[in-house]
Design an enzyme around this catalytic site. Structure first.
Site, PDB file in Angstrom:
ATOM      1  NE  ARG A 121      -8.278   2.196   7.537  1.00 13.13           N
ATOM      2  CZ  ARG A 121      -7.644   1.966   6.394  1.00 13.13           C
ATOM      3  NH1 ARG A 121      -6.558   2.634   6.099  1.00 13.13           N
ATOM      4  NH2 ARG A 121      -8.095   1.060   5.554  1.00 13.13           N
ATOM      5  NE  ARG A 138      -1.004   1.859   4.070  1.00 16.39           N
ATOM      6  CZ  ARG A 138      -1.481   2.945   3.459  1.00 16.39           C
ATOM      7  NH1 ARG A 138      -2.767   3.215   3.507  1.00 16.39           N
ATOM      8  NH2 ARG A 138      -0.675   3.749   2.803  1.00 16.39           N
ATOM      9  CG  HIS A 153      -8.285   7.341   4.609  1.00 19.27           C
ATOM     10  ND1 HIS A 153      -7.499   6.546   3.796  1.00 19.27           N
ATOM     11  CD2 HIS A 153      -7.761   7.225   5.853  1.00 19.27           C
ATOM     12  CE1 HIS A 153      -6.554   5.968   4.518  1.00 19.27           C
ATOM     13  NE2 HIS A 153      -6.682   6.363   5.775  1.00 19.27           N
ATOM     14  CB  CYS A 157      -4.987   7.497  -2.159  1.00 20.62           C
ATOM     15  SG  CYS A 157      -6.631   7.550  -1.478  1.00 20.62           S
ATOM     16  CG  ASP A 194      -2.264  -0.671   0.971  1.00 23.03           C
ATOM     17  OD1 ASP A 194      -2.669  -0.775  -0.211  1.00 23.03           O
ATOM     18  OD2 ASP A 194      -2.900  -1.099   1.952  1.00 23.03           O
TER      19      ASP A 194
HETATM   20  N1  ARG Z   1      -5.465   0.162   0.739  1.00 16.51           N
HETATM   21  C1  ARG Z   1      -5.157   1.394   1.403  1.00 16.51           C
HETATM   22  C2  ARG Z   1      -5.686   1.372   2.830  1.00 16.51           C
HETATM   23  O1  ARG Z   1      -6.732   0.846   3.054  1.00 16.51           O
HETATM   24  C3  ARG Z   1      -5.732   2.545   0.648  1.00 16.51           C
HETATM   25  C4  ARG Z   1      -5.338   3.877   1.204  1.00 16.51           C
HETATM   26  C5  ARG Z   1      -5.891   5.000   0.429  1.00 16.51           C
HETATM   27  N2  ARG Z   1      -5.336   6.232   0.823  1.00 16.51           N
HETATM   28  C6  ARG Z   1      -6.024   7.360   1.075  1.00 16.51           C
HETATM   29  N3  ARG Z   1      -5.378   8.455   1.264  1.00 16.51           N
HETATM   30  N4  ARG Z   1      -7.329   7.331   1.185  1.00 16.51           N
HETATM   31  O2  ARG Z   1      -5.075   1.882   3.746  1.00 16.51           O
END
Ligand code: ARG
Length: 286
Positions: free
Chosen positions: A147, A100, A176, A270, A75
């Site tokens: 998140r 991550r 997000h 992103c 990612d």
């Molecule tokens: N697969 C990543 C996650 O779930 C995607 C992140 C996307 N980034 C963003 N800035 N919305 O963390």
């Protein structure tokens, strides 16, 4: 007698400095958001689409720096999540999911190399520009609920010397802030309203003069996950209704395909960390 059409305001572009990570190791190896469930990436197409985003910035005269891709960090292409940088100061990320957390150190090292002063390593979980969106040098909009933790909002405000307006996110598809809201200029944002609480929308409208609502169809192709330089808006090509709204408002849509990136829950924004207030040239100390 015909009524003259209302003129859209003249929009002015500001040069951007962005950080991106080529999707060399990009894949959907786990599912930490609903978009990722059951997905398989075409790596060649993903690279091609990412290059399309990068080339759109270069054609607009923006500066693009690159992160070095690290194996085992699928990612990492979503560079927006690694920090928030305002006025040359940085607030680092602390990822919610262990998958991550390996992205944090390489990101911090790269920011130091690019001249970010005082990179604050956070105590609280936050996913950088995924949940912190820049309005002005004095104001960030910040999401929480999936998140980034609410405590991180205060921590970021202190680290960056800005005010932070907290907005609660309620739809897991819009996990997000940067998939539910796009800042268009210093006085305008676009939103998918159902991703927010009534209180959040009221707080946003009290602070931001122009809040444009987009349709579900545009939000579902991650049309809000774009980048505006104040005039040009680079965004997913399938967000057609939103592109028409932007044109009517005097912006210039720059549509790009991002279908492979969307399989992981991300699009243009992103993939784009914006670096604000850094020196144009950094002395190489290596
Ligand atoms: N697969 C990543 C996650 O779930 C995607 C992140 C996307 N980034 C963003 N800035 N919305 O963390």
């Amino acid at each position: 007698m015909t009524v003259p059409a209302q003129r859209a305001p003249q929009r002015t572009a500001t040069p951007l400095h962005v950080l991106m990570c080529p999707p060399v190791h990009f894949e959907v190896a786990y599912a930490i958001n609903p978009w990722m469930v059951g997905q398989t990436i075409d790596p060649v197409l993903a690279m091609h689409q990412w290059e399309g985003v990068r080339d759109a910035y270069l054609a607009l005269g923006h500066r693009v720096d690159l992160l070095t891709p690290v194996a085992g960090l699928p990612d990492q292409v979503f560079a927006a999540n690694g920090a928030v940088v305002v006025g040359g100061r940085g607030y680092g990320a602390k990822f919610r999911h262990p998958e991550r957390t390996g992205e944090e150190q390489p990101f911090a090292d790269t920011l130091a190399r690019l001249g970010v002063r005082d990179l604050r390593r956070p105590e609280h979980v936050n996913e950088g520009e995924g949940d912190f969106l820049y309005m002005t040098d004095e104001l960030l909009l910040a999401g929480y609920g999936f998140r980034t933790s609410r405590e991180a909002h205060a921590e970021a405000a202190l680290a960056l010397g800005v005010e932070v307006l907290s907005l609660e996110l309620v739809d897991p598809r819009f996990y997000h802030l940067d998939v539910a809201l796009m800042t268009l200029s210093d006085d305008a944002v676009a939103v998918y309203a159902p991703a927010f609480t009534a209180q959040g929308l009221a707080d946003l409208r009290a602070r931001v003069p122009h809040v444009v609502e987009v349709a579900e169809a545009d939000a579902l192709v991650l049309g809000l996950n774009g980048v505006s330089d104040g005039r040009h808006v680079v965004l997913e090509e399938q967000a057609l209704g939103f592109q028409a709204q932007l044109t009517a408002l005097g912006f210039v849509p720059v549509p790009v395909p991002t279908s492979e990136l969307r399989k992981s829950g991300g699009s243009v924004k992103c993939c784009t960390q914006e670096l604000r207030g850094l020196p144009a040239v950094v002395a190489d100390v290596a």
